[in-house]
Design a protein around this motif. Structure first.
Motif, PDB file in Angstrom:
ATOM      1  N   PRO A   1       0.645  -1.137   0.312  1.00 26.31           N
ATOM      2  CA  PRO A   1       0.307  -0.039  -0.108  1.00 26.31           C
ATOM      3  C   PRO A   1       1.195   1.021  -0.287  1.00 26.31           C
ATOM      4  O   PRO A   1       1.989   1.235   0.540  1.00 26.31           O
ATOM      5  N   SER A   2       0.299   2.356  -0.909  1.00 26.35           N
ATOM      6  CA  SER A   2       0.913   3.579  -0.452  1.00 26.35           C
ATOM      7  C   SER A   2       0.719   3.826   0.775  1.00 26.35           C
ATOM      8  O   SER A   2       0.049   3.194   1.735  1.00 26.35           O
ATOM      9  N   VAL A   3       2.298   4.461   1.743  1.00 26.59           N
ATOM     10  CA  VAL A   3       1.905   5.716   2.629  1.00 26.59           C
ATOM     11  C   VAL A   3       2.325   7.087   2.797  1.00 26.59           C
ATOM     12  O   VAL A   3       2.908   7.165   2.113  1.00 26.59           O
ATOM     13  N   VAL A   4       0.801   7.012   3.709  1.00 24.73           N
ATOM     14  CA  VAL A   4       1.539   9.108   2.767  1.00 24.73           C
ATOM     15  C   VAL A   4       1.583   9.473   4.864  1.00 24.73           C
ATOM     16  O   VAL A   4       1.081   9.485   5.534  1.00 24.73           O
ATOM     17  N   PHE A   5       3.077  10.338   4.640  1.00 24.33           N
ATOM     18  CA  PHE A   5       2.670  10.924   6.173  1.00 24.33           C
ATOM     19  C   PHE A   5       2.797  12.618   6.100  1.00 24.33           C
ATOM     20  O   PHE A   5       2.720  12.903   5.526  1.00 24.33           O
ATOM     21  N   ASP A   6       2.555  12.672   7.849  1.00 24.80           N
ATOM     22  CA  ASP A   6       2.461  14.613   7.195  1.00 24.80           C
ATOM     23  C   ASP A   6       1.861  15.144   8.626  1.00 24.80           C
ATOM     24  O   ASP A   6       1.338  14.294   9.505  1.00 24.80           O
ATOM     25  N   VAL A   7       2.877  15.851   9.306  1.00 24.06           N
ATOM     26  CA  VAL A   7       2.684  16.546  10.695  1.00 24.06           C
ATOM     27  C   VAL A   7       1.355  17.641  10.978  1.00 24.06           C
ATOM     28  O   VAL A   7       2.517  18.648  11.368  1.00 24.06           O
ATOM     29  N   CYS A   8       0.099  17.037  10.281  1.00 22.70           N
ATOM     30  CA  CYS A   8      -0.757  17.876  10.504  1.00 22.70           C
ATOM     31  C   CYS A   8      -1.138  18.146  11.996  1.00 22.70           C
ATOM     32  O   CYS A   8      -1.814  16.993  12.832  1.00 22.70           O
ATOM     33  N   HIS A   9      -0.803  18.511  13.128  1.00 22.41           N
ATOM     34  CA  HIS A   9      -0.895  18.828  14.536  1.00 22.41           C
ATOM     35  C   HIS A   9      -1.384  19.888  14.946  1.00 22.41           C
ATOM     36  O   HIS A   9      -1.605  20.235  15.959  1.00 22.41           O
ATOM     37  N   ASN A  10      -1.857  20.140  14.014  1.00 23.87           N
ATOM     38  CA  ASN A  10      -3.308  21.126  14.894  1.00 23.87           C
ATOM     39  C   ASN A  10      -4.595  21.525  13.369  1.00 23.87           C
ATOM     40  O   ASN A  10      -4.690  21.028  12.425  1.00 23.87           O
ATOM     41  N   VAL A  11      -5.618  22.109  13.669  1.00 19.78           N
ATOM     42  CA  VAL A  11      -7.199  22.365  13.033  1.00 19.78           C
ATOM     43  C   VAL A  11      -6.481  22.929  11.772  1.00 19.78           C
ATOM     44  O   VAL A  11      -6.629  22.404  10.613  1.00 19.78           O
ATOM     45  N   GLY A  12      -5.411  23.972  11.577  1.00 19.30           N
ATOM     46  CA  GLY A  12      -5.001  24.462  10.205  1.00 19.30           C
ATOM     47  C   GLY A  12      -4.132  23.651   9.680  1.00 19.30           C
ATOM     48  O   GLY A  12      -4.288  23.410   7.933  1.00 19.30           O
ATOM     49  N   GLY A  13      -3.097  22.767   9.878  1.00 13.80           N
ATOM     50  CA  GLY A  13      -2.473  21.627   9.416  1.00 13.80           C
ATOM     51  C   GLY A  13      -3.438  20.527   8.778  1.00 13.80           C
ATOM     52  O   GLY A  13      -3.244  19.560   7.953  1.00 13.80           O
ATOM     53  N   VAL A  14      -4.904  20.135   9.708  1.00 10.95           N
ATOM     54  CA  VAL A  14      -4.948  18.992   9.444  1.00 10.95           C
ATOM     55  C   VAL A  14      -5.799  18.786   7.807  1.00 10.95           C
ATOM     56  O   VAL A  14      -6.089  18.442   7.015  1.00 10.95           O
ATOM     57  N   THR A  15      -5.868  20.777   8.152  1.00  6.67           N
ATOM     58  CA  THR A  15      -7.234  21.359   7.165  1.00  6.67           C
ATOM     59  C   THR A  15      -6.575  21.305   5.931  1.00  6.67           C
ATOM     60  O   THR A  15      -6.665  20.406   5.276  1.00  6.67           O
TER      61      THR A  15
ATOM     62  N   ASP B   1     -12.870  15.365  13.496  1.00  5.44           N
ATOM     63  CA  ASP B   1     -13.834  15.899  12.114  1.00  5.44           C
ATOM     64  C   ASP B   1     -13.644  16.022  10.803  1.00  5.44           C
ATOM     65  O   ASP B   1     -14.431  15.112  10.120  1.00  5.44           O
ATOM     66  N   LEU B   2     -12.314  16.020  10.932  1.00  5.80           N
ATOM     67  CA  LEU B   2     -12.251  16.965   9.607  1.00  5.80           C
ATOM     68  C   LEU B   2     -11.568  15.448   8.667  1.00  5.80           C
ATOM     69  O   LEU B   2     -11.681  14.866   7.798  1.00  5.80           O
ATOM     70  N   LEU B   3     -10.255  15.201   9.525  1.00  7.28           N
ATOM     71  CA  LEU B   3     -10.146  13.684   9.333  1.00  7.28           C
ATOM     72  C   LEU B   3     -10.684  12.202   8.809  1.00  7.28           C
ATOM     73  O   LEU B   3     -11.231  11.370   7.533  1.00  7.28           O
ATOM     74  N   GLY B   4     -12.392  12.665   9.402  1.00  7.41           N
ATOM     75  CA  GLY B   4     -13.696  11.874   9.392  1.00  7.41           C
ATOM     76  C   GLY B   4     -13.611  11.338   7.834  1.00  7.41           C
ATOM     77  O   GLY B   4     -14.787  10.027   7.276  1.00  7.41           O
ATOM     78  N   THR B   5     -13.661  13.268   7.004  1.00  3.58           N
ATOM     79  CA  THR B   5     -13.866  12.869   5.743  1.00  3.58           C
ATOM     80  C   THR B   5     -13.074  12.097   5.117  1.00  3.58           C
ATOM     81  O   THR B   5     -13.712  11.859   3.680  1.00  3.58           O
ATOM     82  N   ILE B   6     -11.657  11.522   5.576  1.00  9.17           N
ATOM     83  CA  ILE B   6     -10.920  10.633   4.043  1.00  9.17           C
ATOM     84  C   ILE B   6     -10.822   9.134   5.100  1.00  9.17           C
ATOM     85  O   ILE B   6     -10.077   8.421   4.226  1.00  9.17           O
ATOM     86  N   ALA B   7     -10.801   9.332   6.240  1.00 12.62           N
ATOM     87  CA  ALA B   7     -11.062   7.771   6.643  1.00 12.62           C
ATOM     88  C   ALA B   7     -11.847   6.588   6.040  1.00 12.62           C
ATOM     89  O   ALA B   7     -13.654   7.215   6.656  1.00 12.62           O
TER      90      ALA B   7
ATOM     91  N   CYS C   1     -10.578   8.152  23.247  1.00 13.66           N
ATOM     92  CA  CYS C   1     -11.856   7.683  22.728  1.00 13.66           C
ATOM     93  C   CYS C   1     -13.468   7.428  23.349  1.00 13.66           C
ATOM     94  O   CYS C   1     -14.072   7.682  22.720  1.00 13.66           O
ATOM     95  N   ASN C   2     -13.064   8.206  24.460  1.00 14.82           N
ATOM     96  CA  ASN C   2     -14.562   8.263  25.550  1.00 14.82           C
ATOM     97  C   ASN C   2     -14.996  10.120  25.498  1.00 14.82           C
ATOM     98  O   ASN C   2     -16.210   9.845  24.870  1.00 14.82           O
ATOM     99  N   ASN C   3     -14.876  10.792  24.877  1.00 15.39           N
ATOM    100  CA  ASN C   3     -14.758  12.243  24.548  1.00 15.39           C
ATOM    101  C   ASN C   3     -15.240  12.187  23.401  1.00 15.39           C
ATOM    102  O   ASN C   3     -15.687  13.464  23.121  1.00 15.39           O
ATOM    103  N   ILE C   4     -13.929  11.651  22.169  1.00  8.91           N
ATOM    104  CA  ILE C   4     -14.609  12.321  20.822  1.00  8.91           C
ATOM    105  C   ILE C   4     -15.762  11.402  20.310  1.00  8.91           C
ATOM    106  O   ILE C   4     -15.963  10.390  20.609  1.00  8.91           O
ATOM    107  N   ASP C   5     -16.585  12.407  19.923  1.00  6.00           N
ATOM    108  CA  ASP C   5     -17.972  11.713  18.501  1.00  6.00           C
ATOM    109  C   ASP C   5     -16.867  11.347  17.146  1.00  6.00           C
ATOM    110  O   ASP C   5     -16.414  12.541  16.210  1.00  6.00           O
ATOM    111  N   TRP C   6     -16.898  10.162  17.172  1.00  5.99           N
ATOM    112  CA  TRP C   6     -16.158   9.370  15.857  1.00  5.99           C
ATOM    113  C   TRP C   6     -16.945   9.375  14.423  1.00  5.99           C
ATOM    114  O   TRP C   6     -16.638   9.412  13.908  1.00  5.99           O
TER     115      TRP C   6
END
Length: 425
Positions: free
Chosen positions: A301-315, A347-353, A373-378
């Motif tokens: 499989p292809s592997v993608v790496f990204d240090v997106c550590h805040n909302v702006g980076g994840v977007t 929420d953002l990552l869930g659109t591609i997960a 795990c308990n606090n996030i709405d997945w």
């Protein structure tokens, strides 16, 4: 006095984390004065920003190197080795240079109780002088006003982006964050910004006006991007360059490239010649691992790496993923530190997960997976929790087909551990 090997010198530098984070300039300024203020012996460019400053710095260093300058690059954090933070013409500071710095200055470093970041900053500025650089591109660590790098006399300063991050230190409002970033602006020195939110830009403009510093903002009309080809046309400040193809991928990197070009177009005013051909070559050769880095291997499989550590980076990561892999989803191996806007990021990552694979980080700053795990709405995306990154990757890889995609995203600690322990990157 006992002489250090590289291993013990590195251990000494890392041990300075015991002193925590020190926001303030007196300590490092006094130390630099005792060793001759090496940062004043070469030109510097100083960058601040929430996101994009490392990539923009790497592109600028690439452009300067392509022009023929001996170019230093100081960035943070590192992924695998602290030596990554200090580079000259793309090469990390040699181990003997790290050892020599600690052997020579350890008594003074210890007496002044310099923090880890103060030590690494001082070592970088000292090494650039010893290496004979013509110019160094220096990225702030956190904020700007009280950051240890804010001891420079730069030819230009830059703010790449301003959004919410490190709010427990910099404040939660954009204006407060902008005031900290604007601390790198110097009297009479040109300041160039990326495309900033209006409240942040107002703070930057006021600071520039107060100091008589020319202020130039990158405007959307100065560049045109082609996301399908990852190319850029730029026209501003008397420069017009077409069909640039940066090595770094994504719409956010094309914006960073446009900002780097705009900065380059102002450097001749400081006596630093930069040609359009150097811009083209420098952007094409810029290397910045862990930023939408795609690894393809036959039969895997292809592997993608990204240090997106805040909302702006994840977007930015999600937008780039959707453009590079349209209509695809990924197995997301994620790891984050505490005090982040985790719900917004998932929420953002869930659109591609296809599934979230949650792993702990090898740092005390790692988020508690049980609490998360308990606090996030997945939002209906399945999750699996693992005890280690190695276990997660092996199990995910075993379950994947050749045409699947695995994305390793989140903290620098996560991507760094993968590169160090699992051999890709």
């Amino acid at each position: 006095m006992l002489k250090h090997t590289y291993v013990s010198a590195e251990r000494f530098i890392l041990s300075r984390e015991f002193f925590g984070m020190k926001l303030g300039l007196e300590n490092i300024t006094r130390f630099l004065e005792t060793i001759g203020s090496p940062q004043n012996n070469y030109h510097t460019i100083h960058l601040a920003g929430t996101n994009g400053k490392g990539s923009t710095a790497a592109m600028l260093a690439g452009i300067l190197r392509a022009q023929g300058y001996k170019a230093g690059l100081f960035t943070s954090p590192h992924l695998v080795s602290l030596r990554e933070r200090i580079r000259v013409n793309g090469r990390c500071v040699p181990k003997p240079s790290v050892t020599a710095f600690v052997n020579r200055f350890r008594p003074e470093l210890s007496r002044r109780k310099l923090s880890f970041f103060e030590v690494i900053t001082a070592m970088g500025l000292y090494f650039f002088d010893r290496a004979g650089v013509d110019i160094a591109v220096v990225e702030t660590g956190l904020g700007g006003r009280l950051d240890a790098t804010n001891v420079l006399k730069p030819v230009v300063t830059i703010t790449t982006d301003i959004s919410r991050d490190h709010v427990e230190i910099l404040g939660s409002g954009l204006r407060k964050i902008a005031r900290e970033k604007a601390g790198i602006i110097k009297p009479g020195v040109p300041h160039i910004t990326g495309i900033l939110p209006e409240p942040a830009m107002a703070v930057i403009s006021d600071r520039c006006h107060h100091f008589g510093s020319p202020c130039h903002q990158l405007h959307p009309g100065e560049f045109v991007v082609d996301l399908s080809r990852n190319t850029l046309d730029f026209s501003s400040n008397g420069w017009s360059i077409s069909r640039l193809r940066p090595a770094l991928y994504g719409g956010h990197q094309l914006r960073n490239a446009a900002l780097a070009i705009k900065v380059a177009s102002f450097l001749p005013r400081a006596g630093l010649k930069v040609s359009r051909s150097a811009v083209r070559r420098g952007l094409a050769q810029a290397d910045w691992p862990g930023r939408f880095q795609v690894i393809k291997r036959r039969g895997k499989p292809s592997v993608v790496f990204d240090v997106c550590h805040n909302v702006g980076g994840v977007t930015a990561f999600v937008d780039a993923f959707k453009n590079r892999f349209p209509d695809c989803r990924a197995h997301l191996i994620t790891g984050f530190v505490k005090r982040k806007e985790h719900q917004k990021m998932f929420d953002l990552l869930g659109t591609i997960a296809d599934r979230f694979h949650l792993v702990p980080l090898a740092t005390r700053r790692s988020v508690d997976l049980g609490e998360m795990c308990n606090n996030i709405d997945w939002r209906g995306v399945p999750i699996t929790r693992y005890g280690s990154l190695r276990t997660a990757y092996r199990r995910v890889l075993k379950s994947c087909q050749d045409d699947d995609i695995i994305a390793v995203v989140g903290s620098h600690f996560l991507v760094g551990e993968f590169f160090d322990k699992l051999g890709l990157g």
